[in-house]
Write a protein that holds these residues in place. Sequence first.
Motif, PDB file in Angstrom:
ATOM      1  N   THR A 265       0.855  -1.180   0.000  1.00 31.15           N
ATOM      2  CA  THR A 265       0.000   0.000   0.000  1.00 31.15           C
ATOM      3  C   THR A 265       0.895   1.236   0.000  1.00 31.15           C
ATOM      4  O   THR A 265       2.123   1.133  -0.058  1.00 31.15           O
ATOM      5  N   ALA A 266       0.289   2.402   0.089  1.00 29.92           N
ATOM      6  CA  ALA A 266       1.075   3.633   0.082  1.00 29.92           C
ATOM      7  C   ALA A 266       1.997   3.729   1.289  1.00 29.92           C
ATOM      8  O   ALA A 266       3.034   4.409   1.239  1.00 29.92           O
ATOM      9  N   THR A 267       1.662   3.030   2.378  1.00 28.94           N
ATOM     10  CA  THR A 267       2.412   3.206   3.622  1.00 28.94           C
ATOM     11  C   THR A 267       3.056   1.941   4.164  1.00 28.94           C
ATOM     12  O   THR A 267       3.870   2.032   5.092  1.00 28.94           O
ATOM     13  N   GLU A 268       2.732   0.768   3.592  1.00 27.54           N
ATOM     14  CA  GLU A 268       3.197  -0.457   4.230  1.00 27.54           C
ATOM     15  C   GLU A 268       3.322  -1.600   3.234  1.00 27.54           C
ATOM     16  O   GLU A 268       2.781  -1.563   2.128  1.00 27.54           O
ATOM     17  N   LEU A 269       4.054  -2.613   3.662  1.00 30.44           N
ATOM     18  CA  LEU A 269       4.166  -3.884   2.960  1.00 30.44           C
ATOM     19  C   LEU A 269       3.596  -4.942   3.888  1.00 30.44           C
ATOM     20  O   LEU A 269       3.946  -4.984   5.075  1.00 30.44           O
ATOM     21  N   LEU A 270       2.708  -5.793   3.347  1.00 30.98           N
ATOM     22  CA  LEU A 270       2.054  -6.807   4.169  1.00 30.98           C
ATOM     23  C   LEU A 270       2.344  -8.183   3.601  1.00 30.98           C
ATOM     24  O   LEU A 270       2.082  -8.447   2.419  1.00 30.98           O
ATOM     25  N   VAL A 271       2.885  -9.048   4.437  1.00 32.84           N
ATOM     26  CA  VAL A 271       3.285 -10.396   4.048  1.00 32.84           C
ATOM     27  C   VAL A 271       2.287 -11.374   4.666  1.00 32.84           C
ATOM     28  O   VAL A 271       2.029 -11.319   5.875  1.00 32.84           O
ATOM     29  N   HIS A 272       1.748 -12.291   3.855  1.00 33.44           N
ATOM     30  CA  HIS A 272       0.679 -13.180   4.309  1.00 33.44           C
ATOM     31  C   HIS A 272       1.197 -14.583   4.608  1.00 33.44           C
ATOM     32  O   HIS A 272       1.953 -15.160   3.828  1.00 33.44           O
ATOM     33  N   GLY A 273       0.761 -15.095   5.741  1.00 31.48           N
ATOM     34  CA  GLY A 273       1.047 -16.467   6.122  1.00 31.48           C
ATOM     35  C   GLY A 273      -0.242 -17.214   6.396  1.00 31.48           C
ATOM     36  O   GLY A 273      -1.241 -16.625   6.831  1.00 31.48           O
ATOM     37  N   PHE A 274      -0.245 -18.532   6.161  1.00 35.40           N
ATOM     38  CA  PHE A 274      -1.443 -19.349   6.323  1.00 35.40           C
ATOM     39  C   PHE A 274      -1.091 -20.627   7.079  1.00 35.40           C
ATOM     40  O   PHE A 274       0.055 -21.081   7.071  1.00 35.40           O
ATOM     41  N   GLY A 275      -2.092 -21.211   7.725  1.00 34.13           N
ATOM     42  CA  GLY A 275      -1.870 -22.464   8.431  1.00 34.13           C
ATOM     43  C   GLY A 275      -3.173 -23.076   8.873  1.00 34.13           C
ATOM     44  O   GLY A 275      -4.233 -22.433   8.847  1.00 34.13           O
ATOM     45  N   ASP A 276      -3.108 -24.324   9.308  1.00 32.40           N
ATOM     46  CA  ASP A 276      -4.300 -25.011   9.789  1.00 32.40           C
ATOM     47  C   ASP A 276      -4.731 -24.530  11.166  1.00 32.40           C
ATOM     48  O   ASP A 276      -5.821 -24.852  11.625  1.00 32.40           O
ATOM     49  N   SER A 277      -3.873 -23.782  11.835  1.00 30.91           N
ATOM     50  CA  SER A 277      -4.200 -23.162  13.120  1.00 30.91           C
ATOM     51  C   SER A 277      -3.594 -21.773  13.116  1.00 30.91           C
ATOM     52  O   SER A 277      -2.755 -21.431  12.270  1.00 30.91           O
ATOM     53  N   LEU A 278      -3.988 -20.959  14.091  1.00 29.21           N
ATOM     54  CA  LEU A 278      -3.399 -19.624  14.190  1.00 29.21           C
ATOM     55  C   LEU A 278      -1.917 -19.707  14.511  1.00 29.21           C
ATOM     56  O   LEU A 278      -1.126 -18.871  14.035  1.00 29.21           O
ATOM     57  N   ASP A 279      -1.519 -20.685  15.301  1.00 25.14           N
ATOM     58  CA  ASP A 279      -0.092 -20.849  15.589  1.00 25.14           C
ATOM     59  C   ASP A 279       0.687 -21.115  14.296  1.00 25.14           C
ATOM     60  O   ASP A 279       1.752 -20.517  14.068  1.00 25.14           O
ATOM     61  N   GLU A 280       0.160 -21.992  13.444  1.00 24.23           N
ATOM     62  CA  GLU A 280       0.839 -22.282  12.182  1.00 24.23           C
ATOM     63  C   GLU A 280       0.848 -21.058  11.269  1.00 24.23           C
ATOM     64  O   GLU A 280       1.854 -20.775  10.600  1.00 24.23           O
ATOM     65  N   ALA A 281      -0.267 -20.329  11.221  1.00 27.45           N
ATOM     66  CA  ALA A 281      -0.328 -19.140  10.376  1.00 27.45           C
ATOM     67  C   ALA A 281       0.638 -18.072  10.870  1.00 27.45           C
ATOM     68  O   ALA A 281       1.292 -17.385  10.071  1.00 27.45           O
ATOM     69  N   MET A 282       0.750 -17.927  12.188  1.00 27.50           N
ATOM     70  CA  MET A 282       1.676 -16.951  12.749  1.00 27.50           C
ATOM     71  C   MET A 282       3.115 -17.319  12.408  1.00 27.50           C
ATOM     72  O   MET A 282       3.925 -16.464  12.007  1.00 27.50           O
ATOM     73  N   ARG A 283       3.459 -18.576  12.558  1.00 30.10           N
ATOM     74  CA  ARG A 283       4.826 -19.004  12.245  1.00 30.10           C
ATOM     75  C   ARG A 283       5.121 -18.816  10.749  1.00 30.10           C
ATOM     76  O   ARG A 283       6.207 -18.361  10.375  1.00 30.10           O
ATOM     77  N   SER A 284       4.132 -19.131   9.909  1.00 28.01           N
ATOM     78  CA  SER A 284       4.296 -18.946   8.476  1.00 28.01           C
ATOM     79  C   SER A 284       4.542 -17.479   8.146  1.00 28.01           C
ATOM     80  O   SER A 284       5.466 -17.136   7.385  1.00 28.01           O
ATOM     81  N   ALA A 285       3.723 -16.591   8.704  1.00 29.62           N
ATOM     82  CA  ALA A 285       3.892 -15.160   8.444  1.00 29.62           C
ATOM     83  C   ALA A 285       5.246 -14.664   8.952  1.00 29.62           C
ATOM     84  O   ALA A 285       5.910 -13.841   8.297  1.00 29.62           O
ATOM     85  N   ALA A 286       5.677 -15.152  10.118  1.00 29.57           N
ATOM     86  CA  ALA A 286       6.957 -14.713  10.676  1.00 29.57           C
ATOM     87  C   ALA A 286       8.134 -15.165   9.811  1.00 29.57           C
ATOM     88  O   ALA A 286       9.054 -14.388   9.512  1.00 29.57           O
TER      89      ALA A 286
END
Length: 344
Positions: free
Chosen positions: A269-290
């Motif tokens: 966007t004009a102000t930020e870069l956003l990187v997307h992560g996905f997983g079967d749980s929020l823990d997995e999605a968080m680790r993927s995004a990190a």
Amino acid sequence: MIWSMQHFLPATPSTVHWGYFDPRLAPTLTVAPGDLVAIETLTHHAGDAPDLLMDKGISEVFDAVSDRGPGPHLLTGPIAVEGAKPGDLLQVDILEAVPRLPYGSNLAAHWGHLYSEFATERVTVYELDTNAMLGRALFGYDWTVTPLADAAGTIVSPDPAARAPALPGVVVPLRPHFGTMGVAPAEPQRVSSVPPGDHGGNVDNWRIGAGGRMYYPVQVPGGLLSVGDPHVSQGDGEISGTALESSLNGLLRLTIRRDLPFTVPVLETATELLVHGFGDSLDEAMRSAALRTLDVLVDHFGQSRADAYSFMSVAVDFTVTQVVDQRQGVHARIDKRCFPHWPG
């Protein structure tokens, strides 16, 4: 000066596919890199209040398209970009996202995060004020048409007696965006439109609207971009199971990029870069995004892994994108102000 060509891709029975991505689909439109595409996208929730959410063109699609599933989302496309090949990035600049009709629908569904607290599925229909960019609830009703709100494209006959007032005195800010957009996945098979993945798909980040720029890793020749699941508003989490669903007309610019190291869906966007992560749980999605953010900071910004890890902890925001699309999502927000010499 080289002028980009502008194409028009309407949503018709011959230009939509309902509920899936598939690299075997023939493109409905082929464009040159840098071309503009004015595109119509239809909400699969138009049947929630057909007297408000449907016009003649939408009704024709609902009547004529019987090949549906396994997902529920109506997608327009696919669009092929000349010269795009695996290993490239397809850059999609979203220049406009405008409601087709002044109404939208939200479904509190059985796949919603708190369904066990309610045990009832409920539709809330909103009227849209596009001048003020606000929505106001008109009415709500409990879903009783089928045992569960699963069937794609169910049309609910209007019943004034069942429509109860909802959210009196409350307004909702509108932020039109495309909930599901992505390239064709590599495997030669039909892939459900519900779970997001590295091809993009049902990412459901409300920032994928006008002014946003998405980068998708191309997985098949031409890229084969499909666009749909239009929303006019959504909160991070999409907690009830759906957003405020409403058909949108968009204007996109499609470009091939070979100078960026992204291997996953990334939003700028004009102000930020956003990187997307996905997983079967929020823990997995968080680790993927990190882990994906770590890679972006190392590969795109030239940081060491140690420096990137420190930076992520003190300056990167990790936010739940959605918890209702089978694969859960977390996005990491990198503020461009942290990099005076932004290399984007």
